[in-house]
Design a protein around this motif. Sequence first.
Motif, PDB file in Angstrom:
ATOM      1  N   LEU A   1      10.955 -33.481   9.344  1.00 29.16           N
ATOM      2  CA  LEU A   1      10.259 -32.375  10.324  1.00 29.16           C
ATOM      3  C   LEU A   1       9.988 -31.198   9.969  1.00 29.16           C
ATOM      4  CD1 LEU A   1      12.797 -33.654  13.059  1.00 29.16           C
ATOM      5  CD2 LEU A   1      10.709 -34.479  12.598  1.00 29.16           C
ATOM      6  N   LYS A   2      10.604 -30.870   8.644  1.00 28.50           N
ATOM      7  CA  LYS A   2       9.812 -29.510   8.231  1.00 28.50           C
ATOM      8  C   LYS A   2       9.278 -29.767   6.920  1.00 28.50           C
ATOM      9  CE  LYS A   2      14.111 -28.153   6.165  1.00 28.50           C
ATOM     10  NZ  LYS A   2      15.148 -27.280   6.105  1.00 28.50           N
ATOM     11  N   ASP A   3       8.629 -28.362   6.318  1.00 31.54           N
ATOM     12  CA  ASP A   3       7.632 -28.578   5.175  1.00 31.54           C
ATOM     13  C   ASP A   3       8.279 -28.067   3.898  1.00 31.54           C
ATOM     14  OD1 ASP A   3       5.834 -30.059   6.219  1.00 31.54           O
ATOM     15  OD2 ASP A   3       4.451 -28.656   7.007  1.00 31.54           O
ATOM     16  N   SER A   4       9.448 -27.443   4.006  1.00 30.80           N
ATOM     17  CA  SER A   4      10.261 -27.118   2.906  1.00 30.80           C
ATOM     18  C   SER A   4      11.756 -27.169   2.823  1.00 30.80           C
ATOM     19  CB  SER A   4       9.786 -25.525   2.479  1.00 30.80           C
ATOM     20  OG  SER A   4      10.374 -24.639   3.411  1.00 30.80           O
ATOM     21  N   GLY A   5      12.138 -27.350   1.732  1.00 30.29           N
ATOM     22  CA  GLY A   5      13.798 -27.621   1.701  1.00 30.29           C
ATOM     23  C   GLY A   5      14.026 -28.430   0.428  1.00 30.29           C
ATOM     24  N   VAL A   6      15.394 -28.819   0.397  1.00 31.16           N
ATOM     25  CA  VAL A   6      15.879 -29.433  -0.824  1.00 31.16           C
ATOM     26  C   VAL A   6      15.779 -30.950  -0.443  1.00 31.16           C
ATOM     27  CG1 VAL A   6      17.693 -29.710  -2.107  1.00 31.16           C
ATOM     28  CG2 VAL A   6      17.447 -27.500  -1.284  1.00 31.16           C
ATOM     29  N   LEU A   7      15.481 -31.608  -1.634  1.00 29.46           N
ATOM     30  CA  LEU A   7      15.086 -33.222  -1.400  1.00 29.46           C
ATOM     31  C   LEU A   7      16.363 -33.561  -1.994  1.00 29.46           C
ATOM     32  CD1 LEU A   7      13.361 -35.547  -0.658  1.00 29.46           C
ATOM     33  CD2 LEU A   7      12.488 -35.393  -3.007  1.00 29.46           C
TER      34      LEU A   7
END
Lengths: 1006, 166
Positions: free
Chosen positions: A740-746
């Motif tokens: 749902l969002k385009d950046s963050g920790v995978l």
Amino acid sequence: MALSGMRGLSVFISDIRNCPNKEQERLRVDKELGNIRTRFKNEKGLSPYEKKKYVWKMLYIYMLGYDVDFGHMEAVSLISAPKYPEKQVGYIVTSCLLNENHDFLRLAINTVRNDIIGRNETFQCLALTMVGNIGGREFAESLAPDVQKLIISSSCRPLVRKKAALCLLRLYRKNPDVVNVDGWADRMAQLLDERDLGVLTSSMSLLVALVSNNHEAYWSCLPKCDVPQEYTYYGIPSPWLQVKTMRALQYFPTVEDPNTRRSLFEVLQRILMGTDVVKNVNKNNASHAVLFEALALVMHLDAEKEMMSQCIALLGKFIAVREPNIRYLGLENMTRMLMVTDVHDIIKRHQAQIITSLKDPDISIRRRALDLLYGMCDVSNAKDIVEELLQYLSTADFAMREELSLKAAILAEKFAPDLSWYVDVILQLIDKAGDFVSDDIWFRVVQFVTNNEDLQPYAAAKAREYLDKPAIHETMVKVSAYLLGEYSHLLARRPGCSPKEIFSIIHEKLPTVSMSTVAILLSTYAKILMHTQPADPELQNQIWAIFNKYESCIEVEIQQRAVEYFALSRKGAALMDILAEMPKFPERQSSLIKKAEDVEVDTAEQSAIKLRAQQQQTSTALVVADQSSANGTSPVNQLGLVKVPSMSSSVIYSSKWDFDQSRSSTSTSSPSPSPDLLGDLLGPLAIEGPPVAGESEQNVVSGLEGVAAVDAAAIVPVTVQTNAVEPIGNIAERFHALCLKDSGVLYEDPYVQIGIKAEWRGHHGRLVLFLGNKNTSPLFSVQALILPPSHLKMELSLVPETIPPRAQVQCPLEVMNLRPSRDVAVLDFSYKFNTNMVNVKLRLPAVLNKFLQPITVSAEEFFPQWRSLSGPPLKLQEVVRGVRPMPLLEMANLFNSCHLIVCPGLDPNPNNLVASTTFYSESTRAMLCLTRIETDPADRTQLRMTVASGDPTLTFELKEFIKEQLVSIPIAPRPPAPVPPTPSVAQPVPPAAPSNDPGAMLAGLL
Amino acid sequence: MIKSVMVMNTQGKPRLAKFYDFQPVEKQQELIRSVFGVLCGRADNVSNFVEADSIFGPGTRLVYKHFATLYFVFIFDSSENELAMLDLIQVFVETLDKCFKNVCELDIVYNYSKLHTILDEIIFGGQVLETSSIEVIKAVEEISKLESASNAIALVSKSVSGWRSR
């Protein structure tokens, strides 16, 4: 020089200037806007000069901050005027007032194209300038070939060609395909032979953009990167071009050829050593612009250690010069250098000077110094640096205090030489900057003290000392009350530390504190009472009186505590069991450090504001989230004392935990919590106060839910299973959040963190994987393979085999969507740390909704479309049951976050939702999708869904996708436990129904 | 890429605001205000760099120069060199100085349209177009000539037609 004087405009401007206040200004502006509006209405009477004048006035008004919502059409129509002045105004104003998606622009494409391919160079310039400023995708598609012709045309003047080059750069950003033309790379190389400086500068900017995306095609340009000497700026030949050229070189992989390398280093060496700080500011700036770019290039080329230390020596000189810009950049580049190479030791030599910079008159420089100190801190210099930060804290400006205290707390925790020092630092921090110390910081110190018996008397004594101070911060009251409640009995023999004295000094603070602190104080009193054996009747009566008083407190939490403590403390011996010392906390990664690292994924320079925002977001979920990770991560040797906090990343199981672990992973269906696990679950609650029956019960339930979710996730093939290293956080949750969002920790484990940043444009996507090594030793044999599903074309750039200590590498991944499908791409990631081989398979968030672009449609557009798509297979309908009940508004938000834009007002029934979006793939191109949801207000768990689009597969896939979203929402903010309150706490909670279980859903997906 | 060029006076009044990625008008004003809020508190002998992450998002940099009553501000992303941007401000100001013979705030206020023309010859779609002020002035002069020439033509043709109809 002749000025294009417009008297009317000047008069208007001076009128505005003469306005005594904003109100008058607004009146004058409104009057003028009214005037322009009426003049535009009967356009025939306007001379070109007048039109031009009015349009300039509009632009001036716009700059003053007033919305100019008319006249756009007039501005655009001026573009097609035959005469220069009108055309000029048309172009300039259009590019200032309109954005690239404005509908009017479409009308102008043909005119613009005619101007570009026409023979009139001044018209060409105007058209190119506008396209370069606001040209969008459509411009890119229809104009790119013409613009390319202009760049290489030999009959054009440089004035036109340089604009054409930058115009192409804009079009390339809008649609990368425009340079996918045979032979463009060769022409690019020819362009670099150009002798006109303007054309060369522009071409170099174009080259930088092209190679930053795909360096392979442009190797032939590499040898051409040199700089002509014709133009000098303050005695330096074209500094700007020099900088751009070196920037371009940084986008190529490190040069391997020894000859090229040698000559390159010779040049760089000359720049580095031949630049001196001189008196003329402008000359200084120019020469150092070149120098700092050279430094960046040296870092990129991975020069030998000798050259690196030369560079650092140079930077060391810079951070002490008078010129503030150079000091600033010196500090910044040192920080950058820390990230690329192992130069800690050399930089440490400049520590004293850096600390001095912390007192620089310029806050920009102080910030850089703080960043650098934070970056260079390690076990050997932590004590000096942290103490310096603490000292600085009392004089620092408010804008920096929060960041300062956070950084000091993190460093103290990471590198504490001994734990008593750590306690000292945090208490000083609270004392000096209590307002800026978040709860996490004091929670953490409590955890350390609880887990280290040696530390307890020391911490209690320190807390007691601070209570003697006349005015202390509320956070200090909290932490010292907590510590003394637990451990004051260890001090009983010392002067001033009898239970009575402790009680009275704490109680003095009670009238000044807030309710949340009162709750902690009550617990402390109960604990003091328990530790006072034999009981002291006088103290007992005093405390009981307080409990009595708070039994009618308006705050329910406090009321409950008072009632329960009072009842418990009358039970005598039973009190001992219930209020006994808190058990040790399971070792977990510091939430502070974790947050700091999360932020680093987005940007190396973390500002405290962002950290704060993140803390606020997660703080409500803090307890629960920590619990699931306590089980998900390997609990480090729980019984042993943790002497050095940074050891927490080593994975040591005590045999008992080993057993628990294996049991819970084999019998996933019913995890039966051991008594210890219960203790763990209760543990964190105690930070906020001792467990209170009602509250803790509820928390245990939700805690167990978390455990169930984690365990369930473990049966899914795509997670870590056999690895010795356990991931931090729930991989599935992270994946869902990223959908749902385009950046963050995978993904994150004790050694590595994988962050993602994505950009989507039509059916193309560009993901950047940030592979970060969290440790002080390198990661080896790093491998990342992409296993794409058949509908995605994916290309991952080269992943380095080794990630240096504490470094982060970025790997761009290009994605192209061929056709609609819900299949998910998988990243197969492995690395070696010490002797451990770790391998994880992670789903990549290149999912269906990423290729959706929201589009709002009006009723006139919607209904004909809706009617024309009449039934299967283009329009599908389904009744969905088992929907997670949610208010309509929440559902609308969910749709919006999936890029399905809800169009309010289209459906007259307020219980229905209508949403629209555009789907992009190679096979379908841009395709409009329409959705309608009919909910039943009586039963929120079911609804009827209709999906329509021009492609049968797309309709089906989209329908299924929406269904998945509605039936099981990713559990990021965990919904309140739907389980009815269980009578006995120890009763294991059965895992949730399959349809709601993320794990099961996950398995079904794959 | 350069994201924005602002010229404002020491009271915070905008004199020129150009955004190379589109911003709605309220947002523009908000940005101008926050930039001014940071700049007005800065002394004279400090660096020309300001942390702009909190105003423009992570990774953005802000470079400014203070001349008499004016601030010249460039905002750009990490693909540009900070000192080179500072040079570019200098080029911009030197060009203005040559065009207006000792430029002052009033020149800039009253020659608003001219300012746009000059800036368009230096920065193009957020990229640096020309760094030599001599070249810039050449281009600007050419445009001025065109403007006045076609005005003259318009005048002439008008009078000629008037003469004919007489």
